[in-house]
Design an enzyme around this catalytic site. Structure first.
Site, PDB file in Angstrom:
ATOM      1  N   HIS A 124      31.594  73.978  69.591  1.00 35.03           N
ATOM      2  CA  HIS A 124      30.475  74.743  70.118  1.00 35.03           C
ATOM      3  C   HIS A 124      30.432  74.388  71.600  1.00 35.03           C
ATOM      4  CE1 HIS A 124      28.750  74.811  65.837  1.00 35.03           C
ATOM      5  NE2 HIS A 124      29.264  75.994  66.119  1.00 35.03           N
ATOM      6  N   ASP A 129      29.091  71.066  72.410  1.00 37.63           N
ATOM      7  CA  ASP A 129      29.848  69.894  71.930  1.00 37.63           C
ATOM      8  C   ASP A 129      30.708  69.375  73.087  1.00 37.63           C
ATOM      9  OD1 ASP A 129      28.985  70.142  69.243  1.00 37.63           O
ATOM     10  OD2 ASP A 129      30.581  71.592  68.829  1.00 37.63           O
TER      11      ASP A 129
HETATM   12  C1  XUL Z   1      27.830  79.012  60.356  1.00 36.32           C
HETATM   13  C2  XUL Z   1      29.173  78.701  60.733  1.00 36.32           C
HETATM   14  C3  XUL Z   1      29.367  78.167  62.119  1.00 36.32           C
HETATM   15  C4  XUL Z   1      30.474  78.822  62.854  1.00 36.32           C
HETATM   16  C5  XUL Z   1      30.719  78.352  64.251  1.00 36.32           C
HETATM   17  O1  XUL Z   1      27.669  79.363  59.057  1.00 36.32           O
HETATM   18  O2  XUL Z   1      30.072  78.825  59.938  1.00 36.32           O
HETATM   19  O3  XUL Z   1      29.629  76.800  62.059  1.00 36.32           O
HETATM   20  O4  XUL Z   1      31.647  78.606  62.142  1.00 36.32           O
HETATM   21  O5  XUL Z   1      29.694  78.625  65.092  1.00 36.32           O
END
Ligand code: XUL
Ligand code: MN
Length: 344
Positions: A49, A52
């Site tokens: 993310h 992160d």
């Molecule tokens: C949410 C999900 C997230 C995405 C990345 O359900 O899967 O972790 O993969 O933002």
């Protein structure tokens, strides 16, 4: 052509175990500590993310953000790891309460776009050209709150602005039908690919398919993967498992339905997944009941199950399979697959 598999996960997959009804039950590990575990678990890639990579990024200038992401790249290099993708976290800030790109408030939409541009800068600094868009709050709890046609137009507008901001970057939309919203606007692979065709650069829009999200939509993950593969759009996967229509469980791969997992591995392998640099992401979470010292096993176990299923798929007798299919003897086919999964 067979697949070529390298594995990746995100720091959120090593988790303290908090859920909506209870606090963390395991100690928190710093991101730097998590990075030291990747290789031991058999993983070579890191999913990010945006925050992160650059914590508290809303308080930093674009230049500071790029500089910090550059340092993160060096840390990755030191561990022999590479970044697979960056996903803008557009679901925690107060300005994304009513959605990010589809918010009814133009100032909130502006925030979402600016934040996404910073995520693109971070991706560049980390050395990846892939952005994952999990459109977490692009949907409604009640239909009358937003206009679903306008929502699609706003999604296209935002994606176009990002495509124009950076002429190289690619986007993998990660569809999910619900949670946190009651109804999401881009619930399936078909929706995501169709959305891409409305943009100014459809060739730079693909998908990241997550097994659990597909199950929540009442569909089969391997068929969704087949659909994306037929369009040349399967640019990432989030393999995991899901026990029916409940909260998003992110169970270990194959832990609920081994045959469903087998068919995902099989279609990825049959169509050479990974040969153009795609990664196998495991978006799995440890159960809340798991003790601290073993709360990373869900990752290595998921990888082990993937590799075991790959071995089984590759060991099937193609001539036998073709004969059964040719004869339309699907009972024999059914038994052959089940016996193979049982190791017989
Ligand atoms: C949410 C999900 C997230 C995405 C990345 O359900 O899967 O972790 O993969 O933002
Ligand atoms: Mn995911």
């Amino acid at each position: 052509m067979t697949g070529e598999f390298r594995f990746t996960f995100g720091p959120w997959n090593i988790h303290e175990g908090a859920d909506p009804f209870g606090p963390p039950v395991r100690k928190s590990r710093a991101f730097s500590e998590k990075l030291t575990i990747y290789k031991e678990l058999g993983f070579d890639g890191v999913q990010f993310h945006d925050d992160d990579a650059v914590p508290e990024m809303n308080d930093l200038s674009p230049e500071q953000i790029i500089a910090q992401a550059g340092q993160m790249r060096e840390t990755l290099d030191d561990h022999g790891l590479v970044a697979e993708f960056v996903a803008p976290r557009l679901w925690e800030d107060p300005r994304t309460i009513d959605g990010a790109y589809t918010s009814n408030d133009p100032e909130c939409r502006h925030y979402a776009l600016e934040r996404s541009k910073r995520a693109i800068d971070i991706a560049n600094a980390l050395g990846t050209d892939l952005i994952v868009l999990w459109l977490a709050r692009e949907g409604t709890y009640l239909r009358e709150a937003k206009d679903s046609r306008v929502a699609v137009e706003r999604l296209v507008e935002a994606i176009n602005a990002m495509l124009e901001y950076d002429p190289q970057v690619r986007f993998a939309i990660e569809p999910k039908p619900n949670e946190p919203m009651d109804q999401a606007y881009i619930p399936t692979t078909g929706h995501a690919i169709a959305l891409g065709f409305l943009t100014v650069a459809p060739e730079r829009i693909g998908v990241n398919i997550e097994s659990a999200h597909v199950v929540l939509a009442g569909l089969d993950p391997s068929d969704e993967m087949g659909f994306a593969l037929a369009h040349g759009k399967l640019w990432s996967v989030h393999l995991n498992d899901q026990n029916g229509l409940k909260f998003d469980q992110d169970r270990s791969f194959g832990a609920v339905d081994l045959r469903r997992a087998f068919n995902q591995v099989r279609i990825l392998d049959r169509y050479g997944y990974g040969r153009s640099g795609e990664w196998v992401g495991l978006d799995v979470k440890a159960l809340r009941t798991q003790k601290d010292d073993v709360a990373t096993r869900h990752l290595s176990n998921s990888r082990t199950v993937f590799l075991k299923l790959l071995e089984i798929s590759r060991s099937l007798d193609d001539e036998k399979l073709e004969a059964m299919i040719g004869e339309r003897d699907y009972e024999a086919l059914d038994l052959y697959i089940v016996q193979s999964l049982l190791g017989e």
